[in-house]
Write an enzyme that holds these catalytic residues in place. Sequence first.
Site, PDB file in Angstrom:
ATOM      1  N   GLY A 160      12.444  -4.525  21.467  1.00 42.24           N
ATOM      2  CA  GLY A 160      12.712  -5.690  22.312  1.00 42.24           C
ATOM      3  C   GLY A 160      14.083  -6.284  22.092  1.00 42.24           C
ATOM      4  O   GLY A 160      14.360  -7.394  22.575  1.00 42.24           O
ATOM      5  N   ALA A 212       6.061   2.502  18.972  1.00 43.68           N
ATOM      6  CA  ALA A 212       6.871   1.298  19.128  1.00 43.68           C
ATOM      7  C   ALA A 212       5.955   0.072  19.171  1.00 43.68           C
ATOM      8  O   ALA A 212       6.297  -0.935  19.764  1.00 43.68           O
ATOM      9  CB  ALA A 212       7.713   1.369  20.400  1.00 43.68           C
ATOM     10  N   GLU A 235       9.090  -3.258   6.282  1.00 42.88           N
ATOM     11  CA  GLU A 235      10.403  -3.374   6.890  1.00 42.88           C
ATOM     12  C   GLU A 235      11.257  -4.350   6.094  1.00 42.88           C
ATOM     13  O   GLU A 235      10.735  -5.322   5.533  1.00 42.88           O
ATOM     14  CB  GLU A 235      10.281  -3.833   8.344  1.00 42.88           C
ATOM     15  CG  GLU A 235       9.501  -2.866   9.217  1.00 42.88           C
ATOM     16  CD  GLU A 235       9.426  -3.307  10.672  1.00 42.88           C
ATOM     17  OE1 GLU A 235      10.017  -4.362  11.001  1.00 42.88           O
ATOM     18  OE2 GLU A 235       8.777  -2.606  11.468  1.00 42.88           O
ATOM     19  N   HIS A 249      13.351  -1.307  14.488  1.00 39.15           N
ATOM     20  CA  HIS A 249      12.539  -2.315  15.192  1.00 39.15           C
ATOM     21  C   HIS A 249      13.356  -3.012  16.279  1.00 39.15           C
ATOM     22  O   HIS A 249      13.457  -4.242  16.329  1.00 39.15           O
ATOM     23  CB  HIS A 249      11.994  -3.355  14.207  1.00 39.15           C
ATOM     24  CG  HIS A 249      10.735  -4.018  14.710  1.00 39.15           C
ATOM     25  ND1 HIS A 249       9.745  -4.477  13.873  1.00 39.15           N
ATOM     26  CD2 HIS A 249      10.314  -4.323  15.963  1.00 39.15           C
ATOM     27  CE1 HIS A 249       8.769  -5.030  14.585  1.00 39.15           C
ATOM     28  NE2 HIS A 249       9.105  -4.939  15.857  1.00 39.15           N
ATOM     29  N   HIS A 256       0.491  -4.651  28.626  1.00 39.38           N
ATOM     30  CA  HIS A 256       1.716  -4.993  29.355  1.00 39.38           C
ATOM     31  C   HIS A 256       2.790  -3.914  29.203  1.00 39.38           C
ATOM     32  O   HIS A 256       3.416  -3.512  30.183  1.00 39.38           O
ATOM     33  CB  HIS A 256       2.262  -6.337  28.862  1.00 39.38           C
ATOM     34  CG  HIS A 256       1.289  -7.464  28.993  1.00 39.38           C
ATOM     35  ND1 HIS A 256       0.694  -7.785  30.189  1.00 39.38           N
ATOM     36  CD2 HIS A 256       0.798  -8.345  28.081  1.00 39.38           C
ATOM     37  CE1 HIS A 256      -0.111  -8.806  30.009  1.00 39.38           C
ATOM     38  NE2 HIS A 256      -0.076  -9.159  28.744  1.00 39.38           N
ATOM     39  N   ASP A 259       9.879   3.096  15.772  1.00 39.95           N
ATOM     40  CA  ASP A 259      10.683   1.873  15.800  1.00 39.95           C
ATOM     41  C   ASP A 259      10.098   0.797  14.889  1.00 39.95           C
ATOM     42  O   ASP A 259      10.707  -0.243  14.691  1.00 39.95           O
ATOM     43  CB  ASP A 259      10.756   1.343  17.251  1.00 39.95           C
ATOM     44  CG  ASP A 259      11.738   0.200  17.411  1.00 39.95           C
ATOM     45  OD1 ASP A 259      12.884   0.332  16.930  1.00 39.95           O
ATOM     46  OD2 ASP A 259      11.361  -0.837  18.003  1.00 39.95           O
TER      47      ASP A 259
END
Length: 405
Positions: free
Chosen positions: A285, A228, A259, A282, A151, A254
């Site tokens: 989105g 990413a 994390e 991150h 996607h 990203d």
Amino acid sequence: MSESIHASASDAFERADVQVHRTSAGLGPEEIIEALNGLPGDGPVMIGVRSKTKVRAPIFEAVPRLAAVGAFCIGTDQIDLEVAAQSGVAVFNAPFSNTRSVAELVIAEIVCLSRQLFERSWAAHEGRWRKDAKGAHEVRGKTLGIIGYGHIGSQLSVLAEAMGLRVRYHDIVNKLPLGNASASESLDALLAGSDFVSLHVPNTPQTRNMFGAAELAKMKPGAYLINASRGTVVDIEALRASLESGHVAGAALDVYPKEPKSTADPFESPLQGLRQVILTPHIGGSTQEAQANIGVEVSEALAAYTRFGRTTGCITLPAIDAPAISPGRSRLLNIHRDVPGVLTSANQRVSDAGLNITGQRLETQAGVGLLLMDVDAKSDDPRVESLRADLAGLAQSLPRRTRLL
């Protein structure tokens, strides 16, 4: 709901009369168990998470009334999907809602790397005036290699081509190219011929550390790497070595193997201090548009499941596009082991209760069956509750997975 899920999620839940409890932080396993078991009543409960909150096997075992999990993001590797499926827990995500935001960020990083914008901005902050064209290039006419043409990868392909980039892609599954993009005959060929390599693969055993020293060495000298997708995909130490040697000209990341759990925790990476590297927290989105879309998509899916038993888009249960419940009718949902005789036994229970079936759907997947049954009586009819108890008592029924909708 954890991790500051967008307020748009609350609207669908309010329409479905679902009570919402929010926390802005990611929760640990014990905190999740305590929070879910502490919710009032004895009916089904759900949890909404993003990427930081892990929903693993002990949670499903400790919270037997957990009916559904909403992943308010694209990925679901933070959820133990196999255990969820075998426990009869519905899991929904938002596979399409933030694709545009991630693709736009990658485009921005391609331009920033090609023009050395971050290095020159850094110099300006330090009082140095780097007004020259050395090392700065247009992206038009360059080649973008996309690894993973799903996607996000395919949408990135469209945007990149509109900017004049040549696009090649590699995927383990045959994918129809969009626009003038073309499939590369091999991963090695893509690496050797790309000025920019962008990773868009899921987190699987096959993709973990799939991009290490060997793959970096096969990249075109002076090319740029962008990740990413998932932090586990790239060997960070190998990337630093390749950057320091000058073989890879720069990178933009990203996502990272480790994390911080919250914005209050420190972030550490071996790539810190390298001025040809763009590090973002991150945020692929993290646009208002994407988060609003995700909030609506996942909350509406969860609400439709709790109200009608609809599992369209569900990852762990068979897909049934159930309509609204007709006036004067009741619907029962039953999740069971997929073995012979379940439907016969269920229909016999309906007959024994003196009720008539007005609609019925049964679908199975990976050893689990989902039965939706509409009967000709309202939900407050004692016969309906008696039928629900009888269906729950079937030997094949999963515990606490039979309910009246």
